[in-house]
Design a protein around this motif. Structure first.
Motif, PDB file in Angstrom:
ATOM      1  N   PRO A 335       3.075  11.383  17.743  1.00 49.23           N
ATOM      2  CA  PRO A 335       2.849  10.002  18.392  1.00 49.23           C
ATOM      3  C   PRO A 335       1.467   9.976  18.478  1.00 49.23           C
ATOM      4  CG  PRO A 335       3.288  12.044  20.233  1.00 49.23           C
ATOM      5  CD  PRO A 335       3.663  12.409  18.877  1.00 49.23           C
ATOM      6  N   THR A 336       0.516  10.751  18.370  1.00 48.75           N
ATOM      7  CA  THR A 336      -0.956  10.509  18.380  1.00 48.75           C
ATOM      8  C   THR A 336      -1.529  11.356  17.265  1.00 48.75           C
ATOM      9  OG1 THR A 336      -1.718  12.083  20.168  1.00 48.75           O
ATOM     10  CG2 THR A 336      -0.943   9.895  20.770  1.00 48.75           C
ATOM     11  N   VAL A 337      -2.639  11.041  16.861  1.00 48.91           N
ATOM     12  CA  VAL A 337      -3.381  11.941  15.957  1.00 48.91           C
ATOM     13  C   VAL A 337      -3.506  13.498  16.610  1.00 48.91           C
ATOM     14  CG1 VAL A 337      -5.652  12.387  14.804  1.00 48.91           C
ATOM     15  CG2 VAL A 337      -4.309  10.166  14.656  1.00 48.91           C
ATOM     16  N   GLY A 338      -4.136  13.349  17.799  1.00 50.36           N
ATOM     17  CA  GLY A 338      -4.328  14.494  18.563  1.00 50.36           C
ATOM     18  C   GLY A 338      -3.081  15.468  18.938  1.00 50.36           C
ATOM     19  N   THR A 339      -1.902  14.816  19.058  1.00 50.13           N
ATOM     20  CA  THR A 339      -0.853  15.694  19.608  1.00 50.13           C
ATOM     21  C   THR A 339      -0.242  16.315  17.998  1.00 50.13           C
ATOM     22  OG1 THR A 339      -0.286  13.918  21.199  1.00 50.13           O
ATOM     23  CG2 THR A 339       1.699  15.612  20.199  1.00 50.13           C
ATOM     24  N   GLU A 340      -0.050  15.557  17.207  1.00 50.77           N
ATOM     25  CA  GLU A 340       0.355  15.991  16.006  1.00 50.77           C
ATOM     26  C   GLU A 340      -0.693  17.165  15.343  1.00 50.77           C
ATOM     27  OE1 GLU A 340       1.506  16.764  12.091  1.00 50.77           O
ATOM     28  OE2 GLU A 340      -0.398  15.821  12.431  1.00 50.77           O
ATOM     29  N   ALA A 341      -1.996  16.937  15.605  1.00 52.12           N
ATOM     30  CA  ALA A 341      -2.884  18.111  14.871  1.00 52.12           C
ATOM     31  C   ALA A 341      -2.798  19.426  15.606  1.00 52.12           C
ATOM     32  CB  ALA A 341      -4.360  17.485  15.253  1.00 52.12           C
ATOM     33  N   ARG A 342      -1.918  19.380  17.072  1.00 54.47           N
ATOM     34  CA  ARG A 342      -1.950  20.587  17.842  1.00 54.47           C
ATOM     35  C   ARG A 342      -0.734  21.614  16.988  1.00 54.47           C
ATOM     36  NH1 ARG A 342      -5.743  19.504  19.821  1.00 54.47           N
ATOM     37  NH2 ARG A 342      -6.375  18.831  21.962  1.00 54.47           N
ATOM     38  N   TYR A 343       0.139  20.950  16.199  1.00 54.41           N
ATOM     39  CA  TYR A 343       1.168  21.687  15.287  1.00 54.41           C
ATOM     40  C   TYR A 343       0.731  22.270  14.196  1.00 54.41           C
ATOM     41  CZ  TYR A 343       3.554  18.725  18.764  1.00 54.41           C
ATOM     42  OH  TYR A 343       4.122  18.232  19.971  1.00 54.41           O
ATOM     43  N   HIS A 344      -0.693  22.027  14.073  1.00 47.29           N
ATOM     44  CA  HIS A 344      -1.281  22.688  12.503  1.00 47.29           C
ATOM     45  C   HIS A 344      -2.297  23.886  13.239  1.00 47.29           C
ATOM     46  CE1 HIS A 344      -0.357  19.460   9.944  1.00 47.29           C
ATOM     47  NE2 HIS A 344      -0.083  18.755  11.094  1.00 47.29           N
ATOM     48  N   PHE A 345      -2.363  24.986  12.428  1.00 47.98           N
ATOM     49  CA  PHE A 345      -3.354  25.932  12.555  1.00 47.98           C
ATOM     50  C   PHE A 345      -4.617  25.405  12.651  1.00 47.98           C
ATOM     51  CE2 PHE A 345       0.506  28.396  11.104  1.00 47.98           C
ATOM     52  CZ  PHE A 345       0.549  29.243  12.013  1.00 47.98           C
ATOM     53  N   PRO A 346      -5.485  25.698  13.367  1.00 50.09           N
ATOM     54  CA  PRO A 346      -6.761  24.891  13.576  1.00 50.09           C
ATOM     55  C   PRO A 346      -7.903  25.655  12.832  1.00 50.09           C
ATOM     56  CG  PRO A 346      -6.353  26.128  15.683  1.00 50.09           C
ATOM     57  CD  PRO A 346      -5.121  26.458  14.813  1.00 50.09           C
ATOM     58  N   THR A 347      -8.844  24.977  12.762  1.00 53.78           N
ATOM     59  CA  THR A 347     -10.042  25.463  12.034  1.00 53.78           C
ATOM     60  C   THR A 347     -11.103  25.796  12.940  1.00 53.78           C
ATOM     61  OG1 THR A 347     -11.031  23.145  11.793  1.00 53.78           O
ATOM     62  CG2 THR A 347      -9.792  23.893   9.909  1.00 53.78           C
ATOM     63  N   LYS A 348     -10.950  25.375  14.384  1.00 55.49           N
ATOM     64  CA  LYS A 348     -11.816  25.474  15.437  1.00 55.49           C
ATOM     65  C   LYS A 348     -11.111  25.661  16.517  1.00 55.49           C
ATOM     66  CE  LYS A 348     -13.564  20.930  15.804  1.00 55.49           C
ATOM     67  NZ  LYS A 348     -14.944  20.072  15.780  1.00 55.49           N
ATOM     68  N   PRO A 349     -11.601  26.380  17.684  1.00 56.25           N
ATOM     69  CA  PRO A 349     -10.806  26.408  18.864  1.00 56.25           C
ATOM     70  C   PRO A 349     -10.668  25.180  19.485  1.00 56.25           C
ATOM     71  CG  PRO A 349     -12.405  28.299  18.710  1.00 56.25           C
ATOM     72  CD  PRO A 349     -12.932  27.234  17.670  1.00 56.25           C
ATOM     73  N   THR A 350      -9.522  24.842  20.139  1.00 52.14           N
ATOM     74  CA  THR A 350      -9.215  23.691  20.988  1.00 52.14           C
ATOM     75  C   THR A 350     -10.468  23.384  22.004  1.00 52.14           C
ATOM     76  OG1 THR A 350      -7.044  23.907  20.344  1.00 52.14           O
ATOM     77  CG2 THR A 350      -7.443  22.203  22.130  1.00 52.14           C
ATOM     78  N   ALA A 351     -10.786  22.127  21.928  1.00 52.38           N
ATOM     79  CA  ALA A 351     -11.846  21.741  22.958  1.00 52.38           C
ATOM     80  C   ALA A 351     -11.343  21.670  24.415  1.00 52.38           C
ATOM     81  CB  ALA A 351     -12.723  20.452  22.550  1.00 52.38           C
ATOM     82  N   ARG A 352     -11.879  22.163  25.270  1.00 53.71           N
ATOM     83  CA  ARG A 352     -11.251  22.255  26.757  1.00 53.71           C
ATOM     84  C   ARG A 352     -12.431  21.434  27.422  1.00 53.71           C
ATOM     85  NH1 ARG A 352      -9.999  27.919  28.412  1.00 53.71           N
ATOM     86  NH2 ARG A 352      -8.433  27.701  26.884  1.00 53.71           N
ATOM     87  N   LYS A 353     -11.810  20.341  28.189  1.00 49.42           N
ATOM     88  CA  LYS A 353     -12.530  19.470  29.011  1.00 49.42           C
ATOM     89  C   LYS A 353     -13.020  20.074  30.200  1.00 49.42           C
ATOM     90  CE  LYS A 353     -10.561  15.142  27.172  1.00 49.42           C
ATOM     91  NZ  LYS A 353      -9.974  13.994  27.475  1.00 49.42           N
ATOM     92  N   PRO A 354     -14.274  20.576  30.456  1.00 50.06           N
ATOM     93  CA  PRO A 354     -14.684  21.322  31.745  1.00 50.06           C
ATOM     94  C   PRO A 354     -14.181  20.368  32.797  1.00 50.06           C
ATOM     95  CG  PRO A 354     -16.575  20.180  30.655  1.00 50.06           C
ATOM     96  CD  PRO A 354     -15.388  19.948  29.781  1.00 50.06           C
ATOM     97  N   GLY A 355     -13.660  21.099  34.021  1.00 47.87           N
ATOM     98  CA  GLY A 355     -13.294  20.380  35.137  1.00 47.87           C
ATOM     99  C   GLY A 355     -12.017  19.570  35.316  1.00 47.87           C
TER     100      GLY A 355
END
Length: 487
Positions: A335-355
Motif C-alpha cells: 500500500p505504500t513504498v515504505g510498507t512494501e519495502a519492509r518485505y524485502h531483505f534490507p541493505t541497511k538497518p531500518t531507521a528508528r525515529k527517536p522518541g
C-alpha cells in the motif's frame, strides 16, 4: 497384535515414502540452509511498525486496542531470555517443522505421491518472502503455525475424536487472539465437521475449546476498555476500505459523519490502509494513542453509509484488490513504498525515529531495550545478507502461480477428488486472501498464510496414488468373513 501382510506393506511403504524422497530431502535442506544464512546475515531480527507494539505487550501484557495481543503474549513468555535472535530462530524452526509435518501427512495418511507432496511444501520452505516474514517481529508466522496445524489435525483420516477436535479448537482460538482473521476460519472448520456428519460431542468439543481463549481474551479486553471485543478498530478499518471510493460530493453524508469524509479526489488518495494512519487523517490518528469507542463507532457508521450509497464502487475496489493485486505476476509498491519495502531483505538497518511514542507507554527505544536489554538494532553481515537479497530477486511464488494452484484445488473439488478434505484446505486459502480486501485493504504479507492451504488442497486433489490392485489370497487360508460381501 500382529499386523497383516498388507498392513505391513503399507506401513513400510509410508515410511519409505518419507525417508526415500530425495526431492523432499533436498528442498528441506535448502530451506534450512536459507534460514541459517538469514540468521547470519540479519542479526538479530527485522523490524516492522507493528513490531514495537508487540514488544510493548510483551514488556507488560495488556489487551492492545489496535491488534490482538496473542503474539505479544508469546513474546512475553520468551522475555526472560532477552533475545530477539531466539524469537526469529523459533519462528524459522516452526515453519520448517510445519512443512515436515505436512509432507509426512500427505505421504503417509493421504497416500499422495512423494513428488507431489514435496512440491506442495516447496513454497513454504523456499519462498523468499516467506523466509523474510519469519525474520520479522510480526504475528504472521505464529498465526500460520496455529491455523494450519489445527487444520492438519482435523484432516487426518479416521474418525475425528473429541480430543483431536478439542486440540484443533484450542489452536484456532489461540490463532484468533493472534489475528482476528482466524475467527471466520473456525466457522469453516465447524461446517466441515457438520458436512461429514460428525457426532455432536466432537463438534461441541471443538466449539468449547475455541470459545475459551477467545472469550477469555474478549473479557480481558472488556475489563480494560469497556467493550466485549477483540479489538477496538473494526469500524476504523472498514472506514479505511471505503475511503478509497467514498464520494461526499455526490452523496451527502449525515451531518455528524461529514468530518470523516476522505480528503482529495478518489484517484489521488493514498491506499485505504494508509489513510487510517497518515498525518491529519479524518480518523484523528496520533502515535501512541488509541481510537476512542466513539470514533470507531462513527467510522463504522460512515463505512456502512458509503457501501449502501456506492455498492458498485465497493465491489470494484474489493474485486480489483482480490483478482488483480493478489494474482498479478509482479509486485507493486502497495500500500505504500515504505510498507512494501519492509518485505524485502534490507541493505541497511531500518531507521528508528527517536522518541516516537508507543501505545501503552514508552517509546520505541525504551520498549526494545526493556525486552532485549539492548538496542535491538539489526546488524547486516555480508556476504550472507547479499546472498539473501540476490535470492529474493530470483526466487518467490508470484501471485499468478498462487492463483493457478487455487484453480487446481477448485477443479479437484468439482471432480470429486477427496472433495471434503480438499475443500477443508481450499476454503481457508480463499478466505485468507479475500477477507483483508473486503474489510480493510490488500497487503502482500496477507497472501503468505494462504499458500500452504492452497498447495495442500492441490496435492490432495491431484497427487494421490491410484489404489493398488487387490492381493489375491489362496482359498485354503482365507477366512470366511474375509470374503467380499457380494461373493
Amino acid at each position: 497384535m500382529l499386523l497383516s501382510p498388507l498392513a505391513r506393506r503399507r506401513s513400510k511403504s509410508a515410511m519409505g515414502a518419507v525417508k526415500g524422497n530425495w526431492l523432499f530431502a533436498a528442498v528441506l535442506l535448502a530451506g534450512v540452509v536459507l534460514r541459517v544464512i538469514t540468521m547470519l546475515g540479519f542479526r538479530s531480527a527485522l523490524w516492522f511498525n507493528d513490531s514495537y507494539d508487540f514488544l510493548r505487550i510483551a514488556d507488560d501484557p495488556f489487551p492492545h486496542p489496535l491488534r490482538p495481543s496473542g503474539y505479544g503474549i508469546l513474546l512475553w513468555g520468551l522475555k526472560p531470555f532477552h533475545s530477539l535472535a531466539l524469537v526469529t530462530l523459533l519462528q524459522h524452526a516452526a515453519i520448517a517443522g510445519l512443512a515436515v509435518a505436512a509432507y509426512r501427512m500427505l505421504v503417509r495418511d493421504f497416500e499422495v505421491r512423494r513428488t507431489w507432496a514435496a512440491l506442495a511444501v516447496t513454497p513454504i520452505l523456499l519462498d523468499s518472502y516467506q523466509i523474510e516474514l519469519e525474520h520479522l517481529l510480526l504475528s504472521d508466522t505464529l498465526f500460520i503455525v496455529l491455523v494450519f496445524g489445527a487444520t492438519l489435525l482435523l484432516a487426518r483420516p479416521g474418525a475425528t475424536g473429541w480430543r483431536r477436535a478439542a486440540a484443533a479448537g484450542a489452536l484456532l482460538g489461540m490463532a484468533s487472539v493472534t489475528r482476528t482473521v482466524g475467527l471466520p476460519l473456525f466457522v469453516i472448520v465447524l461446517l466441515y465437521l457438520v458436512v461429514r456428519r460428525t457426532r455432536w460431542p466432537v463438534c461441541a468439543a471443538l466449539a468449547v475449546t475455541f470459545v475459551l481463549p477467545v472469550g477469555a481474551y474478549a473479557t480481558w479486553f472488556q475489563q480494560e476498555h469497556g467493550r466485549f471485543q477483540m479489538t477496538g478498530v473494526d469500524g476504523v478499518f472498514l472506514w479505511g476500505r471505503t475511503a478509497a471510493f467514498a464520494d461526499c460530493d455526490a452523496h451527502a453524508p449525515p451531518p455528524d459523519l461529514a468530518s470523516l469524509c476522505p480528503y482529495g479526489a478518489k484517484e489521488n488518495r493514498p491506499a485505504s490502509s494508509h489513510q487510517i494512519w497518515e498525518e491529519n487523517s479524518p480518523t484523528g490518528w496520533s502515535n501512541g494513542k488509541a481510537f476512542s469507542q466513539e470514533t470507531n463507532e462513527r467510522a463504522q457508521r460512515f463505512a456502512f453509509w458509503a457501501i449502501r450509497n456506492q455498492p458498485a464502487d465497493y465491489l470494484r475496489v474489493v474485486s480489483y484488490d482480490f483478482f488483480v493485486r493478489t494474482f498479478s505476476w509482479h509486485r507493486s509498491q502497495y500500500p505504500t513504498v515504505g510498507t512494501e519495502a519492509r518485505y524485502h531483505f534490507p541493505t541497511k538497518p531500518t531507521a528508528r525515529k527517536p522518541g516516537l511514542p508507543v501505545l501503552g507507554g514508552g517509546d520505541r527505544r525504551t520498549v526494545v531495550y526493556e525486552y532485549s536489554h539492548g538496542t535491538g538494532r539489526t546488524h547486516i553481515v555480508e556476504p550472507y545478507a547479499e546472498f539473501m537479497r540476490d535470492y529474493q530477486e530470483r526466487v518467490s511464488v508470484p501471485g499468478t502461480v498462487l492463483g493457478i494452484v487455487l484453480l487446481a484445488g477448485a477443479a479437484g473439488i468439482v471432480r470429486r477428488r477427496a472433495r471434503a478434505r480438499t475443500a477443508l484446505f481450499w476454503t481457508p486459502a480463499v478466505a485468507l486472501l479475500a477477507i483483508p480486501p473486503v474489510t480493510v485493504d490488500f497487503d502482500y504479507r496477507y497472501m503468505l498464510p494462504a499458500m500452504p492451504f492452497a498447495c495442500f488442497a492441490a496435492a490432495l486433489a491431484w497427487g494421490r496414488r491410484r489404489p493398488a490392485a487387490a492381493v489375491e489370497v489362496p482359498e485354503a487360508v482365507a477366512a470366511p468373513e474375509a470374503q467380499p460381501a457380494d461373493a
